[in-house]
Design an enzyme around this catalytic site. Structure first.
Site, mmCIF file in Angstrom:
data_model
loop_
_atom_site.group_PDB
_atom_site.id
_atom_site.type_symbol
_atom_site.label_atom_id
_atom_site.label_comp_id
_atom_site.label_asym_id
_atom_site.label_seq_id
_atom_site.Cartn_x
_atom_site.Cartn_y
_atom_site.Cartn_z
ATOM 1 N N VAL A 172 0.876 -1.173 0.000
ATOM 2 C CA VAL A 172 0.000 0.000 0.000
ATOM 3 C C VAL A 172 0.918 1.230 0.000
ATOM 4 C CG1 VAL A 172 -1.874 1.263 1.109
ATOM 5 C CG2 VAL A 172 -1.755 -1.223 1.356
ATOM 6 N N GLU A 173 0.803 2.055 -1.048
ATOM 7 C CA GLU A 173 1.572 3.300 -1.079
ATOM 8 C C GLU A 173 0.845 4.327 -0.224
ATOM 9 O OE1 GLU A 173 3.631 4.599 -5.091
ATOM 10 O OE2 GLU A 173 1.770 3.538 -5.523
ATOM 11 N N VAL A 174 1.544 4.858 0.760
ATOM 12 C CA VAL A 174 0.954 5.877 1.633
ATOM 13 C C VAL A 174 1.547 7.222 1.214
ATOM 14 C CG1 VAL A 174 0.692 6.667 4.010
ATOM 15 C CG2 VAL A 174 0.656 4.213 3.498
#
Ligand SMILES: NC(=O)c1ccc[n+]([C@@H]2O[C@H](COP(=O)([O-])OP(=O)(O)OC[C@H]3O[C@@H](n4cnc5c(N)ncnc54)[C@H](O)[C@@H]3O)[C@@H](O)[C@H]2O)c1
Length: 296
Positions: free
Chosen positions: A130-132
């Site tokens: 998951v790219e935050v």
């Protein structure tokens, strides 16, 4: 039990819902589509998930929001305005957006400090990343809380240092997909052969080591410096660009190779998921043990 609101019951929202539910969250999905019952029966049967059209109702009193609605800035702005008004001051509002800047989604929103991108790869229930991505007004606490939630879902949250359109994953994917399209348009290779070529080479390599690590190994004991000056020095060719006016030719070739419609989709999803599940453990990734194949 912690409660999450998922906004949107499409490809990504349903997969998020299955992931959160498997990790012990109570899930509320909000989506105006008329076939919510069909979605629930087909993909969410037996899980602690409720579905309905009213976003304000679905957001009331929840602990976390994962938005997965249409990739249109105007719609995202409206959804986040509703979310800001109907969630508590400490609730993270995460968007699954593939490329829209968090600063654009948060523009004019009174809860801008709570808005962050939590961009998964499809399907979120299986893909570890998951790219935050924080915008300039996203608070440090929001980022920390989002990272904490994704870790608890057994994901690998990677935080970008600053926002950039397409983030990292989809910038890389865009370059790669443009070149795939170009090569097919140029008559160099067919769609299915290109897919097999990638699976048998770059796909397998990048599932085990990343591009820089691969560059380091490609140069032998002298490392990437040797690769760059040796093999890399000869790669001076122009790579070209796909012709947007001829995109339909490529789409027809893809449709002819893989088909479209419900049954083709289900067959290809099953194949992808079986392979992905088989690879996750050996590659060192985890998935919640309660997460079952919806076909089973
Ligand atoms: N498909 C992918 O591979 C992928 C991967 C990562 C991230 N994303 C992102 O996830 C988001 C969702 O993408 P998707 O592929 O699931 O799209 P989708 O078209 O499959 O689903 C979108 C859903 O949003 C619903 N919707 C429409 N208006 C709404 C509203 N006002 N409130 C709530 N729901 C509403 C639609 O009915 C639909 O069910 C997008 O932001 C996209 O960029 C997609």
């Amino acid at each position: 039990m912690a409660v999450v609101t998922i906004v949107g019951a499409g490809v990504i929202g349903v997969s998020w819902a299955r992931l959160f539910a498997a990790a012990g969250w109570e899930v509320r999905i909000s989506d105006p589509r008329p076939d919510l019952k069909h979605v629930a029966d087909q993909y969410l049967s037996g899980l602690p998930v409720t579905l309905g059209p009213d976003l304000a109702l679905a957001a009331d009193g929840v602990d976390f929001v994962q938005e997965a609605g249409p990739e249109r800035i105007k719609i995202k702005e409206q959804m986040f305005a509703t979310l800001a008004a109907h969630t508590g001051d400490d609730v993270v509002l995460a968007s699954s957006s593939s490329s829209l800047l968090p600063s654009a989604i948060a523009d004019g929103n009174p809860a801008a400090d709570r808005i962050v991108i939590g961009h998964p790869f499809n399907p979120p229930e299986l893909m570890p990343l998951v790219e935050v991505v924080p915008g300039p007004r996203t608070s440090a606490r929001t980022v920390e809380r989002a990272v904490e939630v994704y870790r608890a879902l057994d994901k690998l949250p990677i935080r970008l240092k600053r926002e950039i359109p397409g983030f990292v994953g989809n910038r890389l994917q865009k370059v790669f997909n443009d070149q795939c399209t170009y090569l097919v348009q140029q008559g160099v290779i067919d769609v299915a052969d290109l897919d097999d070529l990638v699976r048998a080479s770059l796909g397998l390599r990048y599932a085990t080591i990343g591009p820089f690590q691969s560059g380091s190994l490609g140069g032998g004991p002298a490392g990437m410096r040797h690769l760059v000056t040796h093999v890399g020095s000869q790669m001076t060719f122009e790579i070209g660009e796909p012709d947007p006016a001829r995109m339909n030719d490529v789409l027809e070739a893809v449709e002819s190779a893989y088909g479209t419609g419900e049954s083709a989709y289900e067959r290809l999803v099953a194949l992808r998921d079986v392979r992905t599940r088989a690879a996750l453990g050996p590659l060192g990734w985890q998935q919640p043990s309660a997460l079952q194949d919806p076909q089973e």
